[in-house]
Design an enzyme around this catalytic site. Structure first.
Site, short mmCIF file in Angstrom:
data_model
loop_
_atom_site.label_atom_id
_atom_site.label_comp_id
_atom_site.label_asym_id
_atom_site.label_seq_id
_atom_site.Cartn_x
_atom_site.Cartn_y
_atom_site.Cartn_z
N HIS A 1 0.84 -1.20 0.00
CA HIS A 1 0.00 0.00 0.00
C HIS A 1 0.87 1.25 0.00
CE1 HIS A 1 -3.43 2.54 1.58
NE2 HIS A 1 -2.39 3.21 2.07
N GLU A 2 1.86 1.29 0.91
CA GLU A 2 2.70 2.48 1.02
C GLU A 2 3.59 2.65 -0.21
OE1 GLU A 2 1.86 4.57 3.02
OE2 GLU A 2 0.80 3.41 4.54
N HIS B 1 1.66 4.18 -3.02
CA HIS B 1 1.40 5.62 -2.88
C HIS B 1 2.41 6.46 -3.69
CE1 HIS B 1 -2.01 6.38 -0.41
NE2 HIS B 1 -1.57 5.70 0.63
N GLU C 1 -5.87 6.56 -1.67
CA GLU C 1 -5.87 5.42 -0.76
C GLU C 1 -6.45 4.17 -1.43
OE1 GLU C 1 -4.26 5.54 1.93
OE2 GLU C 1 -3.94 7.72 1.88
N ASP D 1 -4.59 0.70 -1.94
CA ASP D 1 -5.14 -0.58 -1.47
C ASP D 1 -5.14 -1.62 -2.57
OD1 ASP D 1 -5.58 0.23 1.14
OD2 ASP D 1 -7.69 0.72 0.84
#
Length: 679
Positions: free
Chosen positions: A514-515, A518, A575, A579
């Site tokens: 997830h990070e 980003h 986000e 995800d």
């Protein structure tokens, strides 16, 4: 003025989430367990309900919580550890180390309710009297500068951050601000919910001014003044969905140009009063705000503006004053979040110590909870996820080789921060006085504000952290091009060394993914490997990306968050993209591990579930969630993250890998007819 970095992409942005004292025996296991699954349901119809069904049946939101989710469960356990550290440190032992004495005395002053009650409002009176003594609008900016230093941010925000176009250099920023309610919508929308919140706010402000000594009639007038001024600020503020785009906040100009933009702010005098180092350029994140609010400063009387600034001083300190102020503050919190009871004082004091002395307390926390082996295990998983993302980028059919090459350069440049900082913050210049809670609180705020101000004009310190080690969260920073995982989150259900790799890849593995994603979401993609706002995409690839991102935005905008409210697919786009991308690359890493396993152990079923199924069950467990209606509504308005149900179902319905793992068929709800995919 305190730490105000430019929108790092957090794993969980919790507007008002504080942990609670609970009886763990009455709750489902905090880690992964098949007992949480409702096997009477079909995973292809509603996977979230299937994976979390029994957890949802057994779990009650504690009275002192607005929601209950893995982050809060884990934070609850962390607070117990921190409490033990601080109780020991607060004993007046002459053999305490300087760090133990500082955190112990700070915590002890917070726990000394008798002293707090005896002092009442007295500790705050010098600050209020300073505002009261102002005799013209020019001098009011000096008072505002002082208030910014000690905590609240009336009128606007001032902070330091890296230059959007030269990330290695720190510059000054001024930005919109000055609101008490969570978002501009609370002031400008006239639906029943927002109208009710404004009514609660007026009641809260009135009560606080009565406690400050005003008559009930005058206090009511003061509250209307505050609401009127803040409504004007809200009207002139940029919508938070628009603010997600860094280009809307990119307005670098000379110091003289900024001063001329809004002469009634007296910014030159403000900078002098704040003790800002000499600088010639700054970024004005929202120039229109300053232009328009300039007129508000002209039309409102000096007395009205002093009332407004005084309110922010009272509001910022209310939780740390005597009980009548604490009660008034909590009543407003109840209206916003639905929280039934205030949490135990020791927990509030532990959290305040973490907020104020986080890297001092964090040193003791890391000694107790996190060793070098934990960091090495995490780095190994990060390496695996980065390799998966690299493979995903290389295999994208819609991206040209030119852009793929640039994406790989950015991926290779991402810095990984795991557990705790390499260099700890020095708090030796911060004075902590035993028995002086409010003084310690204000001095800690001022210490942090001045530390941030002192960075202006200096090179960016890339070793610095934006979260304390006990924090149960993680983030990606575009300007630093880094992912950060505090020690606090590296525990069940995110990471459990007793669990199989499939569950851990569905938990902390997906968080890592997830990070990393980003860095390549709809906003992160606009920054280059060094953290500069720079377009490294070909025009063709940029269009292809936006087409796929729009699919995700439209898809999530169709999801009902609570009752009559649907998600804002544009607000949550970054986000949701993270995800979806994180799930894919985490599963890719798991599949790679299974393929390399010569023993066949990694591919075996456990509890009747395949590794792929356990991956998705581990993912869903992290997002099992209960939320009070008030909190759910606030989340839709303010939070760039989707609710837990859609963080799970929104992802799996886009994944052919999920449908294959569970044998789902076309036409079932967890099989999207028009599946979206960016990464």
């Amino acid at each position: 003025m305190r730490l105000h970095r430019l929108l790092p992409a957090l794993l969980l942005l919790s507007t008002i989430v504080i942990s609670a004292q609970t009886n763990s025996a009455s709750k489902p296991s905090p880690g992964f367990s098949i007992d949480n699954i409702d096997k009477t349901l079909d995973p292809c119809v509603d996977f979230y309900q299937y994976a979390c069904g029994n957890w949802l049946k057994k779990t009650e939101i504690p009275a002192d919580q607005s929601a209950w989710v893995s982050f809060i469960e884990l934070d609850e356990r962390n607070l117990v550890t921190l409490h033990e550290i601080l109780e020991k440190a607060s004993a007046n032992d002459p053999n305490r180390s300087p760090i133990e004495a500082k955190i112990g005395d700070f915590y002890g002053s917070c726990m000394d309710e008798k002293a707090v009650e005896a002092k009442g409002l007295d500790p705050l009176k010098p600050e209020l009297e300073r505002i009261s003594a102002v005799n013209d609008k020019t001098a009011l900016i000096d008072a505002i500068a002082r208030v910014h230093l000690i905590g609240p941010n009336p009128l606007f925000n001032f902070y330091s951050n890296s230059d959007l176009h030269n990330a290695d250099q720190v510059i000054a920023y001024i930005d919109q601000g000055g609101l008490s309610l969570p978002d501009r919508d609370y002031y400008i929308k006239d639906d029943a919910r927002m109208t009710e919140m404004r009514k609660h706010m007026v009641e809260y402000v009135t009560q606080m001014f009565i406690l400050d000594g005003q008559s009930s009639t005058r206090a009511a007038d003061s509250a209307q003044t505050v609401l009127r001024i803040e409504s004007a600020l809200a009207k002139d503020s940029m919508d938070r969905t628009l603010r997600r785009d860094p280009k809307t906040r990119d307005h670098k100009m000379t110091r003289d140009a900024a001063i001329a933009l809004a002469p009634n702010f007296y910014l030159d005098r403000y900078f002098a009063a704040s003790g800002v180092p000499s600088f010639s350029e700054l970024n004005v994140s929202n120039p229109d705000f300053f232009k328009q609010v300039n007129g508000v400063l002209e039309s409102e009387s000096l007395d009205n503006l002093k009332t407004y600034v005084s309110w922010h001083v009272l509001r910022g300190s209310a939780p740390w004053l005597s009980q009548p102020f604490v009660d008034a503050n909590f009543k407003m919190r109840q209206a916003l979040t639905g929280q039934k009871e205030i949490q135990a004082r020791w927990k509030r004091c532990v959290q305040l110590t973490d907020q104020s002395l986080g890297e001092a307390l964090g040193q003791k926390y890391v000694d107790v909870t996190f060793g070098p082996d934990g960091k090495q295990r995490m780095l190994k998983m990060v390496d695996a996820l980065e390799a998966s993302l690299d493979g995903d980028i290389r295999g994208l059919p819609w991206m040209t080789e030119e852009t793929k090459k640039q994406a790989k350069l950015k991926l290779q440049a991402i810095r990984n921060k795991i557990g705790y900082p390499d260099v700890w913050r020095d708090y030796s210049s911060l004075t902590v006085v035993r028995g002086d809670l409010l003084g310690n609180f204000l001095r800690a705020n001022e210490f942090e504000s001045k530390r941030e101000i002192a960075k202006i004009g200096k090179p960016l310190d890339r070793k610095e952290w934006g979260m304390t080690p006990p924090t149960v969260n993680a983030y990606y920073s575009s300007s630093y091009n880094e992912i950060v995982f505090p020690a606090g989150i590296l525990q069940p259900p995110f990471f459990d060394k007793k669990m199989d790799d499939a569950v851990n890849f569905g938990g902390i593995g997906l968080v890592i993914g997830h990070e990393l994603t980003h860095g390549f979401d709809d906003q992160g993609r606009k920054f280059d490997p060094q953290g500069n706002l720079h377009d490294w995409w070909t025009a063709e690839d940029g269009k292809e990306f936006e087409k796929r991102a729009s699919c995700v935005a439209d898809e999530y905008s169709s999801f009902v968050a609570v009752e009559d409210l649907k998600l804002n697919g544009r607000l949550t786009l970054g986000e949701n993209t993270a995800d979806n991308g994180g799930a894919r690359i985490a599963l890719m890493a798991l599949e790679h591990m299974i393929a390399e396993d010569k023993t066949g152990k990694e591919s075996q079923k456990i509890d009747g579930y395949s590794p792929e199924q356990r991956f998705f069950l581990g993912f869903a467990r992290v997002w099992c969630e209960k939320r009070r209606p008030e909190s759910a509504r606030m989340q839709v308005t303010t939070n760039p993250h989707s609710p837990g149900r859609w963080r799970v179902n929104g992802v799996v319905q886009n994944m052919p890998e999920f449908q294959q793992a569970w044998g789902c068929k076309a036409g079932q709800p967890m099989v999207s007819a028009n599946a979206c995919r960016v990464w």
